[in-house]
Design an enzyme around this catalytic site. Sequence first.
Site, PDB file in Angstrom:
ATOM      1  CB  CYS A 242      10.204   3.293  -0.746  1.00  0.00           C
ATOM      2  SG  CYS A 242      11.034   2.758   0.376  1.00  0.00           S
ATOM      3  CB  ALA A 243       9.846   8.057  -5.638  1.00  0.00           C
ATOM      4  N   GLY A 247       4.526  11.935  -5.337  1.00  0.00           N
ATOM      5  CA  GLY A 247       3.550  12.647  -4.011  1.00  0.00           C
ATOM      6  C   GLY A 247       4.323  13.731  -3.036  1.00  0.00           C
ATOM      7  CG  ASP A 312       6.588   7.299   1.336  1.00  0.00           C
ATOM      8  OD1 ASP A 312       6.357   7.247   2.470  1.00  0.00           O
ATOM      9  OD2 ASP A 312       5.684   7.755   0.775  1.00  0.00           O
ATOM     10  CB  CYS A 365       0.335   6.161   5.156  1.00  0.00           C
ATOM     11  SG  CYS A 365       1.085   4.931   4.479  1.00  0.00           S
TER      12      CYS A 365
END
Length: 424
Positions: A242-243, A247, A312, A365
Amino acid sequence: MRPGARQQAAIEILSSLETQRRPAADAVKEWMLSHRFAGSKDRAEIGDLVFGALRWKQSSAWRMKDDAPRAWVWGALRWGFGWSAEAIEQSTYDDPHAPPPPTEAERKALANATLEGAPAHVAGDYPEWLKESFARAFGDEAAEEGAALAAPAPLDLRANTLKATREKVIGALAESPKLQEPPMPTPYAPDGVRIPWKQGRTFPWATEQSFLKGWFEVQDEGSQLAALLSEAAPGMQVADVCAGGGGKTLALAALMQGKGQIYAYDVDGRRLAPLKERADRAGAHNIQIRTPMRTRDALEDLRGRMDLVFVDAPCTGSGTWRRNPDAKWRLRPNALAKRLEEQREALVMAAPLVKAGGRMVYVTCSVLPEENEEQIAAFLGSYHGFAPVGLNVNFPAHAHGLALQMTPRVTGCDGFFVAALVRR
């Protein structure tokens, strides 16, 4: 512009958001374009007022007993930015562009109001519909955790160790005339550099020569720590599935010292567009970008070969509300449901890539348990070939079994969740 005029500008922008559902940044930009007389300092101060009003919207409304933009702006000034009641009132006098002076009720509220008796979601400034999620995540500390997520965030950078050291980046930025004080090391991430909010909110980092040379990237300390917890090492075969813009891909490449291979993939190939330029600037030559294909699986040849698969996962971003305070009020239950489905799909896509004895690291996040520990528990219930493993943690965080939750209140960074699973 005088302070009172800036307050009125913020009130006008916030009022427009009441009738037009859109990001606050777009509304601020539109106001600036139609009021060219506002200087750079005015623009910065008005932006701070708008986003400050949104940070502390509910707690201000509770104290002021008025859920309106005027109350949010004055609440932000009084309890967020530390103005006195007298200073707020004085700023409304002798300025034809200021809002009308406080009424007697507003004057008393600004002088004496407290949050005594306020529910946790009000004191913590998060949406009421998420109160059960916050209670599950933080228990009696939900209000304090929410309040920390409402505070302004610093600007964090990651020194790119493929080209520079943290000390080299700090030294270069200390010479910048655009910073009044030199940046400091982050407390936990070994390559992190921190610029306090008051400087970082307007610092034009993208024009710095040290950035153009590839010495650093903008990356919150929590994101840096998440990459470190993956235990990526030189020589590994790694898939970042899930680039997005890359970052964490770049952080993994630095941990691998350019040795081994990283396959960067995203289901939306458009998100990968900035990665090649960023990788070239960083000197990260071991990144192979994989974009989705129409007729076959772009990751099929990686199945069962990866030492590390980094997920991610897409999420609500509730852990980044310090940086996007309006996002918490625009979030809706249907958006959360969509993110949960996307996370399940990401885990299902990632699992077959992990080789026996390899690791899958799941990161969000977010601070919502639905997206974090509950999502991992559901995955483990269906995929019995994986087992959770401990993380090499040397910083404070909330523990959720073997997984962890970083928060601004406890760790001092954005709200990142990290869990590691090993394939038996």
